[in-house]
Design a protein around this motif. Structure first.
Motif, PDB file in Angstrom:
ATOM      1  N   LEU A  18      16.948  31.303  55.042  1.00 20.88           N
ATOM      2  CA  LEU A  18      17.108  30.601  53.771  1.00 20.88           C
ATOM      3  C   LEU A  18      16.991  29.094  53.981  1.00 20.88           C
ATOM      4  N   SER A  19      16.312  28.431  53.089  1.00 25.14           N
ATOM      5  CA  SER A  19      16.169  26.989  53.190  1.00 25.14           C
ATOM      6  C   SER A  19      17.461  26.305  52.767  1.00 25.14           C
ATOM      7  N   PRO A  20      17.689  25.049  53.187  1.00 25.29           N
ATOM      8  CA  PRO A  20      18.936  24.350  52.856  1.00 25.29           C
ATOM      9  C   PRO A  20      19.190  24.194  51.359  1.00 25.29           C
ATOM     10  N   GLY A  21      18.144  24.235  50.543  1.00 25.95           N
ATOM     11  CA  GLY A  21      18.333  24.033  49.121  1.00 25.95           C
ATOM     12  C   GLY A  21      18.673  25.279  48.329  1.00 25.95           C
ATOM     13  N   VAL A  22      18.762  26.412  48.997  1.00 23.24           N
ATOM     14  CA  VAL A  22      19.039  27.668  48.292  1.00 23.24           C
ATOM     15  C   VAL A  22      20.523  27.759  47.950  1.00 23.24           C
ATOM     16  N   LEU A  23      20.821  28.060  46.701  1.00 27.22           N
ATOM     17  CA  LEU A  23      22.218  28.258  46.299  1.00 27.22           C
ATOM     18  C   LEU A  23      22.690  29.632  46.721  1.00 27.22           C
ATOM     19  N   VAL A  24      23.856  29.668  47.309  1.00 28.07           N
ATOM     20  CA  VAL A  24      24.446  30.934  47.752  1.00 28.07           C
ATOM     21  C   VAL A  24      25.860  31.032  47.201  1.00 28.07           C
ATOM     22  N   THR A  25      26.185  32.159  46.618  1.00 26.89           N
ATOM     23  CA  THR A  25      27.549  32.400  46.145  1.00 26.89           C
ATOM     24  C   THR A  25      28.102  33.642  46.831  1.00 26.89           C
ATOM     25  N   ASN A  26      29.400  33.813  46.724  1.00 30.50           N
ATOM     26  CA  ASN A  26      30.016  35.035  47.251  1.00 30.50           C
ATOM     27  C   ASN A  26      31.117  35.493  46.303  1.00 30.50           C
ATOM     28  N   SER A  27      31.780  36.547  46.677  1.00 29.98           N
ATOM     29  CA  SER A  27      32.880  37.081  45.861  1.00 29.98           C
ATOM     30  C   SER A  27      34.191  37.038  46.625  1.00 29.98           C
ATOM     31  N   ALA A  28      34.334  36.017  47.494  1.00 22.44           N
ATOM     32  CA  ALA A  28      35.499  35.940  48.378  1.00 22.44           C
ATOM     33  C   ALA A  28      36.817  35.839  47.618  1.00 22.44           C
ATOM     34  N   ARG A  29      36.790  35.352  46.382  1.00 21.03           N
ATOM     35  CA  ARG A  29      38.040  35.232  45.624  1.00 21.03           C
ATOM     36  C   ARG A  29      38.571  36.587  45.159  1.00 21.03           C
ATOM     37  N   VAL A  30      37.700  37.576  45.098  1.00 17.74           N
ATOM     38  CA  VAL A  30      38.092  38.863  44.511  1.00 17.74           C
ATOM     39  C   VAL A  30      39.231  39.546  45.259  1.00 17.74           C
ATOM     40  N   PRO A  31      39.180  39.688  46.592  1.00 19.82           N
ATOM     41  CA  PRO A  31      40.219  40.467  47.277  1.00 19.82           C
ATOM     42  C   PRO A  31      41.415  39.658  47.766  1.00 19.82           C
ATOM     43  N   VAL A  32      41.543  38.396  47.339  1.00 13.95           N
ATOM     44  CA  VAL A  32      42.602  37.526  47.879  1.00 13.95           C
ATOM     45  C   VAL A  32      43.983  38.144  47.703  1.00 13.95           C
ATOM     46  N   GLU A  33      44.299  38.595  46.498  1.00  3.30           N
ATOM     47  CA  GLU A  33      45.636  39.149  46.243  1.00  3.30           C
ATOM     48  C   GLU A  33      45.856  40.440  47.027  1.00  3.30           C
ATOM     49  N   SER A  34      44.803  41.246  47.150  1.00  3.26           N
ATOM     50  CA  SER A  34      44.921  42.481  47.926  1.00  3.26           C
ATOM     51  C   SER A  34      45.196  42.177  49.393  1.00  3.26           C
ATOM     52  N   PHE A  35      44.465  41.196  49.945  1.00  2.00           N
ATOM     53  CA  PHE A  35      44.699  40.781  51.330  1.00  2.00           C
ATOM     54  C   PHE A  35      46.147  40.337  51.520  1.00  2.00           C
ATOM     55  N   ALA A  36      46.639  39.539  50.591  1.00  2.00           N
ATOM     56  CA  ALA A  36      47.988  39.002  50.727  1.00  2.00           C
ATOM     57  C   ALA A  36      49.029  40.110  50.677  1.00  2.00           C
ATOM     58  N   GLU A  37      48.878  41.040  49.743  1.00  2.00           N
ATOM     59  CA  GLU A  37      49.823  42.161  49.661  1.00  2.00           C
ATOM     60  C   GLU A  37      49.798  42.992  50.939  1.00  2.00           C
TER      61      GLU A  37
END
Length: 254
Positions: A18-37
């Protein structure tokens, strides 16, 4: 739409070409509460001696218990990103004193009694009761919880890792558990997954092997889909996506 000069930070994205200008997103916020529990549940499991109860419930004296209190204990939370902060909120609500371990310790973490840098990790471990690791696989985190850190912990300490497997020195941890230098450990992540049947971890006393499932909860697939739609909505509105993956070399790495 205006250009967004964003650089992906994950090495596997660069490897994908991927070139440096490509936008990349993720869903890392989704499992935060599950990880913490999961992390807090694992800590309580070890402190309340649940593995022993399930293995030999009929072979122990009635009323006998080696349970410890989480309330009033000092817990090092190593890595104070979204998951680490969620863990801290829950531990603090249960009466634990939390010490957040970040790269420099210069940034105060909400809910934590104090923050320390990785340079003071051994000293902090010597003054702690337990440790929860929420670290990513990033420069400087490999084997951060090493022999020196584990040796500094008191014998009643438990270790929980819901971060990345590379952050804990497995050999040192196994030695500490076999010599009873630590009360117990709970690992949800492993360097090879699924964990091979002949891996030494299976035979280490007081080590709970979890099949990398701290992220799991019934609504996860729908939540991931919603995260995608949220980011798509941002792009359509000419906004930076809320879950943008970027390089922040000048920021505190947590």
């Amino acid at each position: 739409m205006r250009p967004h000069p964003v650089v992906p930070r994950r090495e596997h994205l660069s490897a994908a070409g991927l070139s440096p200008g490509v936008l990349v997103t993720n869903s890392a916020r989704v499992p935060v509460e599950s990880f913490a529990e999961y992390a807090v549940s694992a800590s309580l499991m070890l402190l309340k001696d649940f593995p022993t109860l399930s293995e030999r419930p009929q072979n122990r004296p009635w009323y006998a218990s080696s349970a410890l209190m989480l309330h009033g204990s000092t817990v090092l939370v190593v890595g104070a990103g979204r998951i680490g902060r969620a863990v801290i909120r829950r531990l603090a609500a249960l009466g634990a004193h939390c010490v957040a371990v970040t790269r420099t310790g210069a940034v105060q973490v909400a809910g934590a009694d104090r923050a320390v840098g990785v340079a003071g990790l051994v000293e902090a471990a010597a003054n702690a009761d337990h440790i929860v690791c929420c670290l990513p696989d990033a420069p400087g985190t490999a084997n951060l919880l090493d022999k020196d850190v584990l040796a500094a912990l008191p014998p009643h300490a438990v270790l929980v890792n819901v971060g990345r497997a590379s952050t804990v020195d497995d050999t040192a941890l196994h030695e500490a558990l076999r010599s009873r230098a630590l009360r117990g450990a709970f690992l949800d992540v492993h360097r090879v997954e699924p964990l091979p049947p002949d891996d030494p971890a299976w035979t280490v006393p007081n080590l709970v092997v979890s099949p990398h499932c701290a992220f799991a909860f019934p609504g996860a697939p729908a939540a991931v889909g919603q995260a995608f739609l949220d980011n798509l909505s941002d792009l359509r509105a000419d906004r930076l996506p809320r879950d943008l993956v970027t390089v922040h070399r000048d920021k505190e790495v947590t």
